[in-house]
Design a protein around this motif. Structure first.
Motif, PDB file in Angstrom:
ATOM      1  N   ASP A   1     -14.237 -56.148  56.495  1.00 41.17           N
ATOM      2  CA  ASP A   1     -13.308 -56.636  55.469  1.00 41.17           C
ATOM      3  C   ASP A   1     -12.084 -55.740  55.379  1.00 41.17           C
ATOM      4  N   GLN A   2     -11.007 -56.333  54.923  1.00 42.03           N
ATOM      5  CA  GLN A   2      -9.783 -55.594  54.627  1.00 42.03           C
ATOM      6  C   GLN A   2      -9.691 -55.390  53.114  1.00 42.03           C
ATOM      7  N   PHE A   3      -9.327 -54.204  52.701  1.00 37.36           N
ATOM      8  CA  PHE A   3      -9.248 -53.862  51.297  1.00 37.36           C
ATOM      9  C   PHE A   3      -7.806 -53.509  50.929  1.00 37.36           C
ATOM     10  N   GLU A   4      -7.538 -53.528  49.642  1.00 36.68           N
ATOM     11  CA  GLU A   4      -6.201 -53.180  49.149  1.00 36.68           C
ATOM     12  C   GLU A   4      -6.287 -51.910  48.320  1.00 36.68           C
ATOM     13  N   VAL A   5      -5.459 -50.940  48.689  1.00 36.87           N
ATOM     14  CA  VAL A   5      -5.394 -49.660  47.982  1.00 36.87           C
ATOM     15  C   VAL A   5      -3.949 -49.454  47.539  1.00 36.87           C
ATOM     16  N   ARG A   6      -3.771 -49.099  46.283  1.00 38.10           N
ATOM     17  CA  ARG A   6      -2.427 -48.871  45.738  1.00 38.10           C
ATOM     18  C   ARG A   6      -2.228 -47.374  45.545  1.00 38.10           C
ATOM     19  N   VAL A   7      -1.121 -46.867  46.105  1.00 37.71           N
ATOM     20  CA  VAL A   7      -0.754 -45.465  45.991  1.00 37.71           C
ATOM     21  C   VAL A   7       0.675 -45.411  45.468  1.00 37.71           C
ATOM     22  N   ALA A   8       0.854 -44.752  44.330  1.00 38.17           N
ATOM     23  CA  ALA A   8       2.179 -44.631  43.719  1.00 38.17           C
ATOM     24  C   ALA A   8       2.821 -45.997  43.507  1.00 38.17           C
ATOM     25  N   GLY A   9       2.014 -46.981  43.112  1.00 36.32           N
ATOM     26  CA  GLY A   9       2.533 -48.306  42.819  1.00 36.32           C
ATOM     27  C   GLY A   9       2.735 -49.202  44.016  1.00 36.32           C
ATOM     28  N   GLU A  10       2.477 -48.707  45.238  1.00 43.85           N
ATOM     29  CA  GLU A  10       2.653 -49.511  46.434  1.00 43.85           C
ATOM     30  C   GLU A  10       1.288 -49.878  47.007  1.00 43.85           C
ATOM     31  N   ALA A  11       1.176 -51.116  47.493  1.00 40.83           N
ATOM     32  CA  ALA A  11      -0.085 -51.611  48.025  1.00 40.83           C
ATOM     33  C   ALA A  11      -0.133 -51.382  49.529  1.00 40.83           C
TER      34      ALA A  11
ATOM     35  N   GLU B   1      -9.755 -45.767  55.245  1.00 38.08           N
ATOM     36  CA  GLU B   1      -8.585 -45.390  56.036  1.00 38.08           C
ATOM     37  C   GLU B   1      -7.450 -46.353  55.707  1.00 38.08           C
ATOM     38  N   ILE B   2      -6.314 -45.803  55.306  1.00 35.16           N
ATOM     39  CA  ILE B   2      -5.185 -46.637  54.910  1.00 35.16           C
ATOM     40  C   ILE B   2      -4.072 -46.518  55.936  1.00 35.16           C
ATOM     41  N   ASP B   3      -3.305 -47.568  56.050  1.00 30.46           N
ATOM     42  CA  ASP B   3      -2.183 -47.629  56.983  1.00 30.46           C
ATOM     43  C   ASP B   3      -0.893 -47.461  56.181  1.00 30.46           C
ATOM     44  N   LEU B   4      -0.340 -46.237  56.244  1.00 29.22           N
ATOM     45  CA  LEU B   4       0.895 -45.957  55.508  1.00 29.22           C
ATOM     46  C   LEU B   4       2.139 -46.323  56.301  1.00 29.22           C
ATOM     47  N   GLY B   5       1.958 -46.688  57.571  1.00 27.80           N
ATOM     48  CA  GLY B   5       3.124 -46.993  58.382  1.00 27.80           C
ATOM     49  C   GLY B   5       3.976 -45.756  58.583  1.00 27.80           C
ATOM     50  N   SER B   6       5.255 -45.901  58.367  1.00 28.75           N
ATOM     51  CA  SER B   6       6.183 -44.769  58.518  1.00 28.75           C
ATOM     52  C   SER B   6       6.479 -44.093  57.195  1.00 28.75           C
ATOM     53  N   GLY B   7       5.727 -44.439  56.155  1.00 31.56           N
ATOM     54  CA  GLY B   7       5.974 -43.853  54.846  1.00 31.56           C
ATOM     55  C   GLY B   7       5.429 -42.446  54.747  1.00 31.56           C
ATOM     56  N   PRO B   8       5.698 -41.777  53.624  1.00 30.54           N
ATOM     57  CA  PRO B   8       5.190 -40.417  53.423  1.00 30.54           C
ATOM     58  C   PRO B   8       3.675 -40.398  53.307  1.00 30.54           C
ATOM     59  N   ALA B   9       3.095 -39.239  53.619  1.00 28.44           N
ATOM     60  CA  ALA B   9       1.634 -39.129  53.632  1.00 28.44           C
ATOM     61  C   ALA B   9       1.038 -39.241  52.240  1.00 28.44           C
ATOM     62  N   ARG B  10       1.703 -38.697  51.211  1.00 25.93           N
ATOM     63  CA  ARG B  10       1.244 -38.785  49.822  1.00 25.93           C
ATOM     64  C   ARG B  10      -0.119 -38.129  49.611  1.00 25.93           C
ATOM     65  N   PHE B  11      -0.388 -37.031  50.328  1.00 24.49           N
ATOM     66  CA  PHE B  11      -1.670 -36.358  50.172  1.00 24.49           C
ATOM     67  C   PHE B  11      -1.823 -35.819  48.747  1.00 24.49           C
ATOM     68  N   GLY B  12      -3.025 -35.968  48.212  1.00 24.59           N
ATOM     69  CA  GLY B  12      -3.331 -35.472  46.882  1.00 24.59           C
ATOM     70  C   GLY B  12      -3.008 -36.440  45.764  1.00 24.59           C
ATOM     71  N   ARG B  13      -2.314 -37.518  46.059  1.00 28.37           N
ATOM     72  CA  ARG B  13      -1.966 -38.477  45.014  1.00 28.37           C
ATOM     73  C   ARG B  13      -3.152 -39.389  44.692  1.00 28.37           C
ATOM     74  N   LEU B  14      -3.113 -39.938  43.494  1.00 28.25           N
ATOM     75  CA  LEU B  14      -4.169 -40.854  43.084  1.00 28.25           C
ATOM     76  C   LEU B  14      -4.026 -42.180  43.816  1.00 28.25           C
TER      77      LEU B  14
END
Length: 399
Positions: free
Chosen positions: A256-266, A290-303
């Motif tokens: 299955d594919q899941f949706e994870v939101r980080v800093a308001g982005e899905a 495992e999330i696919d951030l693409g070319s965005g920032p890593a955002r390590f440590g964020r909720l």
């Protein structure tokens, strides 16, 4: 004389009676006139009142209140979304350090810089190793010369032995001298190889693509083997670690594919792995996505927030949330429009109160069960303007 007196008295008595009759007639005439005047006055007053009543405009009845209604929607269940919170962490993270002791000569990266696998990020002072390598090379040249001489000597002694001029002992000594010098050359080659390995280890390279997370030391510092110098975080495949209840974990599927939101982005995520042990303090199982951030920032440590849908199987009805009113003893009520019994057979509608239990509340509509049916017409707006028993005019679907 007596007869004349009697006649006179009779005349007087007759006159008296006539006088009384006259007075009585006058009184009757006066009373009749008064009664007639009073009757005429009453008649005139009643007529005047009737005329004034007829002159007033007729008061028309107020129109019935129009209320928008909608029929309750029956369903065998509803979907709810559960949210679980975790943190973004790198797929791999390593504290980099030298295997050798020495002095830091150069650091080529700083905190926050992106590096690729194999990039040089730091160097030790390698002058001692390079000098030792040159010394071993010189020893090898000297040993090679000694070996060449020993080989020539062995050949000569072998010819003399064949002609009977030298003993076997001398020939054996010449042969073993060649073998010892060959072993010395092998030792020198191994020493040079060790020096080359240490020269490579004096150069610190990135073991994988990532981001420099922390820099502990600077140039000129003396390090010992294993002392942390830099922290590198893998940025290509960040993970989200979330504690989930065992019954939630049992519903997960790796496909299955899941949706994870980080800093308001899905972001799209997949199930990467999970621990088999249960955390006793939280009664949860640590699950990795495992999330696919693409070319965005890593955002390590964020909720990070994971949303999982769940289907609740139970019968009930969907009603507008705005139609709900708080009732007694923790229950809720809705106002419904029902047909009233009329003798003339016309359609008359009144307001009725229905008790419901809210199973799931949403911003627009809620899932309830109670005394309503599939044909119940629910008042969807203006529930504060009507009361139970009030006659209204329903407007289907709020039209």
């Amino acid at each position: 004389m007596s007869k004349h007196r009697m006649d006179k008295e009779e005349q007087l008595a007759g006159r008296s009676v006539m006088k009384r009759i006259g007075l009585l007639s006058a009184s009757l005439a006066t009373f009749s006139l008064s009664v007639g005047i009073a009757a005429a006055a009453v008649l005139i007053g009643v007529t005047t009142i009737q005329m004034r009543a007829e002159e007033k405009p007729k008061v028309e009845a107020s129109p019935l209140v129009q209320v928008p209604v909608i029929r309750s929607e029956f369903s065998t269940g509803y979907d709810v979304t559960h949210s679980f919170v975790g943190r973004v962490e790198p797929g791999r993270q390593t504290d980099l350090g030298f295997e050798l002791s020495g002095t830091i000569d150069k650091i080529t990266v700083d905190e926050g810089e992106v590096v690729r696998k194999g990039d040089v990020i730091a160097k030790l002072d390698r002058r001692t190793l390079e000098a030792e390598r040159r010394r071993q090379l010189a020893n090898r040249l000297a040993t090679e010369s000694d070996r060449e001489l020993a080989v020539l000597t062995f050949r000569r002694q072998q010819k003399l032995k064949n002609s009977g001029h030298v003993s076997a002992q001398i020939l054996d000594e010449a042969r073993l001298t060649v073998s010892r010098l060959e072993a010395t050359l092998a030792q020198i080659d191994a020493a040079i190889e060790v020096i080359d390995i240490n020269l490579d280890k004096a150069v610190l390279m990135a073991p994988f693509d990532g981001i420099i997370g922390q820099r502990m030391l600077d140039e000129g510092a003396t390090v010992s083997p294993g002392m942390p110098l830099l922290k590198i975080l893998e940025a290509t495949s960040p993970l989200v670690r979330i504690g989930l209840a065992p019954e939630v974990v049992d519903r997960l599927d790796r496909d299955d594919q899941f949706e994870v939101r980080v800093a308001g982005e899905a972001y799209s995520a997949r199930l990467f792995g999970l621990r088999q042990d249960l955390q006793t303090s939280t009664r949860t199982i640590e699950t990795l996505f495992e999330i696919d951030l693409g070319s965005g920032p890593a955002r390590f440590g964020r909720l990070a927030e994971l949303t999982l849908p769940e289907r609740i199987e139970t019968e009930g009805f969907w009603v507008p949330t705005a139609a709900l009113k708080e009732g007694p003893r923790g229950l809720w009520t809705v106002l419904a429009v029902v047909e009233a019994d009329t003798r003339d057979g016309g359609d008359t509608f009144t307001i009725s109160r229905e008790a419901v239990e809210v199973l799931h509340a949403g911003a627009v509509r809620s899932f309830v069960r109670g005394t309503i049916t599939r044909d119940t017409r629910i008042v969807i707006e203006g529930v504060h303007r009507v009361v139970p028993g009030q006659s209204v005019t329903p407007i289907e679907n709020g039209a």
